[in-house]
Design a protein around this motif. Structure first.
Motif, PDB file in Angstrom:
ATOM      1  N   VAL A 101       0.858  -1.184   0.000  1.00 15.68           N
ATOM      2  CA  VAL A 101       0.000   0.000   0.000  1.00 15.68           C
ATOM      3  C   VAL A 101       0.893   1.232   0.000  1.00 15.68           C
ATOM      4  CG1 VAL A 101      -1.679   1.369   1.295  1.00 15.68           C
ATOM      5  CG2 VAL A 101      -1.945  -1.117   1.155  1.00 15.68           C
ATOM      6  N   ILE A 102       0.671   2.117  -0.957  1.00 19.17           N
ATOM      7  CA  ILE A 102       1.422   3.370  -1.058  1.00 19.17           C
ATOM      8  C   ILE A 102       0.519   4.510  -0.605  1.00 19.17           C
ATOM      9  CG2 ILE A 102       2.492   5.020  -2.649  1.00 19.17           C
ATOM     10  CD1 ILE A 102       3.308   2.638  -4.383  1.00 19.17           C
ATOM     11  N   VAL A 103       1.004   5.272   0.359  1.00 17.73           N
ATOM     12  CA  VAL A 103       0.286   6.462   0.821  1.00 17.73           C
ATOM     13  C   VAL A 103       1.078   7.662   0.316  1.00 17.73           C
ATOM     14  CG1 VAL A 103      -0.732   7.651   2.782  1.00 17.73           C
ATOM     15  CG2 VAL A 103      -0.389   5.176   2.882  1.00 17.73           C
ATOM     16  N   GLY A 104       0.589   8.276  -0.750  1.00 17.54           N
ATOM     17  CA  GLY A 104       1.302   9.387  -1.369  1.00 17.54           C
ATOM     18  C   GLY A 104       0.579  10.700  -1.172  1.00 17.54           C
ATOM     19  N   GLU A 105       1.142  11.733  -1.760  1.00 20.57           N
ATOM     20  CA  GLU A 105       0.518  13.058  -1.717  1.00 20.57           C
ATOM     21  C   GLU A 105       1.048  13.868  -2.876  1.00 20.57           C
ATOM     22  OE1 GLU A 105       3.318  15.341   1.533  1.00 20.57           O
ATOM     23  OE2 GLU A 105       1.847  13.906   2.299  1.00 20.57           O
ATOM     24  N   ILE A 106       0.408  14.989  -3.129  1.00 23.11           N
ATOM     25  CA  ILE A 106       0.827  15.836  -4.234  1.00 23.11           C
ATOM     26  C   ILE A 106       2.238  16.366  -3.991  1.00 23.11           C
ATOM     27  CG2 ILE A 106      -1.522  16.506  -4.845  1.00 23.11           C
ATOM     28  CD1 ILE A 106      -0.934  19.189  -3.333  1.00 23.11           C
ATOM     29  N   GLY A 107       2.886  16.782  -5.071  1.00 23.29           N
ATOM     30  CA  GLY A 107       4.219  17.340  -4.986  1.00 23.29           C
ATOM     31  C   GLY A 107       5.299  16.328  -5.309  1.00 23.29           C
ATOM     32  N   GLY A 108       6.311  16.765  -6.045  1.00 21.42           N
ATOM     33  CA  GLY A 108       7.409  15.877  -6.401  1.00 21.42           C
ATOM     34  C   GLY A 108       6.967  14.811  -7.386  1.00 21.42           C
ATOM     35  N   SER A 109       7.862  13.876  -7.659  1.00 18.21           N
ATOM     36  CA  SER A 109       7.560  12.830  -8.640  1.00 18.21           C
ATOM     37  C   SER A 109       7.761  11.436  -8.059  1.00 18.21           C
ATOM     38  CB  SER A 109       8.448  13.003  -9.878  1.00 18.21           C
ATOM     39  OG  SER A 109       9.825  12.876  -9.534  1.00 18.21           O
ATOM     40  N   MET A 110       7.786  11.315  -6.719  1.00 17.71           N
ATOM     41  CA  MET A 110       8.111  10.024  -6.128  1.00 17.71           C
ATOM     42  C   MET A 110       7.113   8.937  -6.491  1.00 17.71           C
ATOM     43  SD  MET A 110       9.984  10.352  -2.480  1.00 17.71           S
ATOM     44  CE  MET A 110       8.557  10.895  -1.550  1.00 17.71           C
ATOM     45  N   GLU A 111       5.838   9.273  -6.531  1.00 20.90           N
ATOM     46  CA  GLU A 111       4.842   8.262  -6.846  1.00 20.90           C
ATOM     47  C   GLU A 111       4.935   7.852  -8.320  1.00 20.90           C
ATOM     48  OE1 GLU A 111       3.645  10.396  -3.221  1.00 20.90           O
ATOM     49  OE2 GLU A 111       4.285  11.035  -5.209  1.00 20.90           O
ATOM     50  N   GLU A 112       5.187   8.815  -9.206  1.00 21.15           N
ATOM     51  CA  GLU A 112       5.398   8.469 -10.616  1.00 21.15           C
ATOM     52  C   GLU A 112       6.627   7.577 -10.783  1.00 21.15           C
ATOM     53  OE1 GLU A 112       3.638  12.755 -11.063  1.00 21.15           O
ATOM     54  OE2 GLU A 112       4.723  11.611  -9.553  1.00 21.15           O
ATOM     55  N   GLY A 118       3.817  15.831 -10.571  1.00 23.58           N
ATOM     56  CA  GLY A 118       3.572  16.092  -9.162  1.00 23.58           C
ATOM     57  C   GLY A 118       2.135  16.358  -8.798  1.00 23.58           C
ATOM     58  N   SER A 119       1.248  16.475  -9.797  1.00 23.33           N
ATOM     59  CA  SER A 119      -0.156  16.684  -9.469  1.00 23.33           C
ATOM     60  C   SER A 119      -0.808  15.361  -9.131  1.00 23.33           C
ATOM     61  CB  SER A 119      -0.892  17.337 -10.646  1.00 23.33           C
ATOM     62  OG  SER A 119      -1.054  16.413 -11.702  1.00 23.33           O
ATOM     63  N   ALA A 120      -1.974  15.441  -8.509  1.00 27.41           N
ATOM     64  CA  ALA A 120      -2.711  14.221  -8.192  1.00 27.41           C
ATOM     65  C   ALA A 120      -3.049  13.455  -9.462  1.00 27.41           C
ATOM     66  CB  ALA A 120      -3.974  14.569  -7.417  1.00 27.41           C
ATOM     67  N   ASP A 121      -3.427  14.183 -10.516  1.00 27.39           N
ATOM     68  CA  ASP A 121      -3.826  13.517 -11.756  1.00 27.39           C
ATOM     69  C   ASP A 121      -2.667  12.756 -12.382  1.00 27.39           C
ATOM     70  OD1 ASP A 121      -6.397  14.460 -11.487  1.00 27.39           O
ATOM     71  OD2 ASP A 121      -6.125  16.158 -12.864  1.00 27.39           O
ATOM     72  N   THR A 122      -1.471  13.360 -12.416  1.00 27.87           N
ATOM     73  CA  THR A 122      -0.332  12.671 -13.026  1.00 27.87           C
ATOM     74  C   THR A 122       0.089  11.458 -12.198  1.00 27.87           C
ATOM     75  OG1 THR A 122       1.277  14.139 -11.927  1.00 27.87           O
ATOM     76  CG2 THR A 122       0.510  14.787 -14.115  1.00 27.87           C
ATOM     77  N   GLY A 128      -1.552   3.181 -14.586  1.00 30.63           N
ATOM     78  CA  GLY A 128      -0.871   2.616 -15.745  1.00 30.63           C
ATOM     79  C   GLY A 128       0.048   1.464 -15.382  1.00 30.63           C
ATOM     80  N   ALA A 129       0.492   1.441 -14.116  1.00 29.03           N
ATOM     81  CA  ALA A 129       1.351   0.355 -13.631  1.00 29.03           C
ATOM     82  C   ALA A 129       0.545  -0.786 -13.020  1.00 29.03           C
ATOM     83  CB  ALA A 129       2.346   0.897 -12.606  1.00 29.03           C
ATOM     84  N   GLY A 130      -0.780  -0.691 -13.104  1.00 24.00           N
ATOM     85  CA  GLY A 130      -1.626  -1.752 -12.565  1.00 24.00           C
ATOM     86  C   GLY A 130      -1.990  -1.586 -11.109  1.00 24.00           C
ATOM     87  N   VAL A 131      -1.747  -0.385 -10.550  1.00 22.87           N
ATOM     88  CA  VAL A 131      -2.050  -0.128  -9.146  1.00 22.87           C
ATOM     89  C   VAL A 131      -3.514   0.273  -9.002  1.00 22.87           C
ATOM     90  CG1 VAL A 131      -1.500   1.336  -7.153  1.00 22.87           C
ATOM     91  CG2 VAL A 131       0.328   0.578  -8.695  1.00 22.87           C
ATOM     92  N   ALA A 132      -4.176  -0.246  -7.979  1.00 16.60           N
ATOM     93  CA  ALA A 132      -5.541   0.173  -7.675  1.00 16.60           C
ATOM     94  C   ALA A 132      -5.477   1.440  -6.825  1.00 16.60           C
ATOM     95  CB  ALA A 132      -6.285  -0.929  -6.926  1.00 16.60           C
ATOM     96  N   VAL A 133      -5.950   2.557  -7.352  1.00 19.22           N
ATOM     97  CA  VAL A 133      -5.918   3.832  -6.646  1.00 19.22           C
ATOM     98  C   VAL A 133      -7.295   4.103  -6.050  1.00 19.22           C
ATOM     99  CG1 VAL A 133      -5.449   6.303  -6.809  1.00 19.22           C
ATOM    100  CG2 VAL A 133      -4.156   4.691  -8.231  1.00 19.22           C
ATOM    101  N   VAL A 134      -7.333   4.331  -4.736  1.00 20.34           N
ATOM    102  CA  VAL A 134      -8.608   4.554  -4.049  1.00 20.34           C
ATOM    103  C   VAL A 134      -8.796   6.041  -3.753  1.00 20.34           C
ATOM    104  CG1 VAL A 134      -8.579   2.253  -3.036  1.00 20.34           C
ATOM    105  CG2 VAL A 134      -7.604   4.173  -1.767  1.00 20.34           C
ATOM    106  N   ASP A 135     -10.045   6.426  -3.548  1.00 17.58           N
ATOM    107  CA  ASP A 135     -10.358   7.823  -3.271  1.00 17.58           C
ATOM    108  C   ASP A 135     -10.211   8.174  -1.794  1.00 17.58           C
ATOM    109  OD1 ASP A 135     -10.980   8.455  -5.949  1.00 17.58           O
ATOM    110  OD2 ASP A 135     -13.006   7.639  -5.706  1.00 17.58           O
ATOM    111  N   ILE A 136     -10.494   7.208  -0.920  1.00 19.06           N
ATOM    112  CA  ILE A 136     -10.400   7.436   0.526  1.00 19.06           C
ATOM    113  C   ILE A 136      -9.732   6.218   1.175  1.00 19.06           C
ATOM    114  CG2 ILE A 136     -12.332   9.053   0.723  1.00 19.06           C
ATOM    115  CD1 ILE A 136     -14.120   6.729   1.467  1.00 19.06           C
ATOM    116  N   PRO A 137      -9.023   6.428   2.291  1.00 17.40           N
ATOM    117  CA  PRO A 137      -8.283   5.317   2.909  1.00 17.40           C
ATOM    118  C   PRO A 137      -9.146   4.118   3.308  1.00 17.40           C
ATOM    119  CG  PRO A 137      -7.490   7.407   3.765  1.00 17.40           C
ATOM    120  CD  PRO A 137      -8.702   7.723   2.943  1.00 17.40           C
ATOM    121  N   SER A 138     -10.398   4.355   3.673  1.00 18.33           N
ATOM    122  CA  SER A 138     -11.246   3.247   4.109  1.00 18.33           C
ATOM    123  C   SER A 138     -11.575   2.270   2.985  1.00 18.33           C
ATOM    124  CB  SER A 138     -12.539   3.788   4.727  1.00 18.33           C
ATOM    125  OG  SER A 138     -13.262   4.564   3.790  1.00 18.33           O
TER     126      SER A 138
END
Length: 299
Positions: free
Chosen positions: A206-217, A257-261, A268-278
């Motif tokens: 589970v990846i907990v990311g946030e806007i800014g930078g390119s770490m999640e990309e 670094g935006s949420a959309d990118t 695109g990498a096959g990760v399931a991205v959720v809207d809320i932690p629950s």
């Protein structure tokens, strides 16, 4: 960078109020704290742990695997350099607001010495049932339980929330890695993902990311082709551009670094991205990851 109950840990700044308090909490989690370091305080003991003037002095008396720094920003560079030059391989740097030139210098020295810095501005590391290095509530059974989900987070508070949601959903964690929220870090999200994939207890991430930078990309590029079930939550998706939100690194500039990118790269990498932690527990089940029996039964 995953610290278990077998690893020997040094606490730099152990004689301060926070150092004393969190040393006791870390030991409650099973952490093997074998030494402390505080300049001018050699010869004392804190909770039965011997104190030395420097990390180098502590390393001369003990075989040390990791250290955690309860020191103010102005002293962080010297403390990291002291630890790296003493041969300590994992250095957990909790302080934020460290001057950027200090961070660049201490990371350069650490690399030269073969050490890994986690942070700055990290909440630390946890292996539930074995150890906690930093200021995460590894002692709280409603937040951390042994399991098979590796969690990496830029935020300590969001990481805590996500771990609590995992336990509520019947899952436990193999390890938690808080990479930190500053713009310049010693350990990236991609580095943490690699460490979790290599950790034999990890079944999913589970990846907990946030806007800014390119770490999640960047992490998305690592995840592509691994075949490890991965879920992500990106905080700050409604934040306006060019405004810092929370962490110093949480500011969107340029075309990354935006949420959309981040969401696009992860999906695109096959990760399931959720809207809320629950929603993370449901997403894990959707990827074929079942709850952990011991946790689901309240064990």
């Amino acid at each position: 960078m995953i610290v278990t109950a077998q690893h020997a840990v040094l606490v730099q700044g152990i004689t301060g109020r926070q150092g004393q308090y969190w040393t006791e909490r870390m030991e409650e989690c099973g952490t093997r704290v074998v030494a402390g370091a505080s300049p001018g305080r050699a010869g004392r003991e804190v909770h039965g742990v011997p104190v030395y003037d420097t990390a180098a002095d502590a390393a001369a008396a003990h075989d040390l695997d990791a250290t955690v720094l309860f020191v103010p920003p102005a002293r962080a560079k010297d403390a990291v350099v002291d630890a790296a030059e003493a041969g300590i391989r994992t250095i957990v740097c909790l302080a934020e607001h460290i001057p950027s030139h200090d961070v660049m210098e201490m990371l350069a020295v650490a690399r030269e010495c073969g050490s890994v810095v986690v942070g700055p501005n990290t909440a630390g590391l946890v292996v539930p049932g074995q150890s906690s290095v930093g200021i995460m509530p590894g002692f709280a059974p409603n937040i951390f339980r042994p399991g098979r989900i590796g969690v990496v987070s830029r935020s300590g508070s969001l990481g805590t929330l996500v771990c609590m949601n995992l336990v509520t959903a019947g899952f436990g964690q193999s390890a938690f890695i808080g990479v930190g929220g500053d713009p310049i870090l010693g350990t990236t999200t991609a580095d943490a993902v690699r460490a979790l994939v290599a950790h034999p207890a990890t079944e999913a991430i589970v990846i907990v990311g946030e806007i800014g930078g390119s770490m999640e990309e960047d992490a998305a590029e690592v995840i592509t082709g691994l075949g490890v079930p991965t879920v992500a939550f990106i905080a700050g998706r409604s934040a306006p551009p060019d405004r810092r939100m929370g962490h110093a690194g949480a500011i969107v500039t340029g075309d990354r670094g935006s949420a959309d990118t981040k969401v696009a790269a992860l999906r695109g990498a096959g990760v399931a991205v959720v809207d809320i932690p629950s929603e993370i527990g449901t997403a894990l089940r959707g990827l074929g990851v079942g709850p952990h029996a011991a946790v689901a039964a309240g064990g």
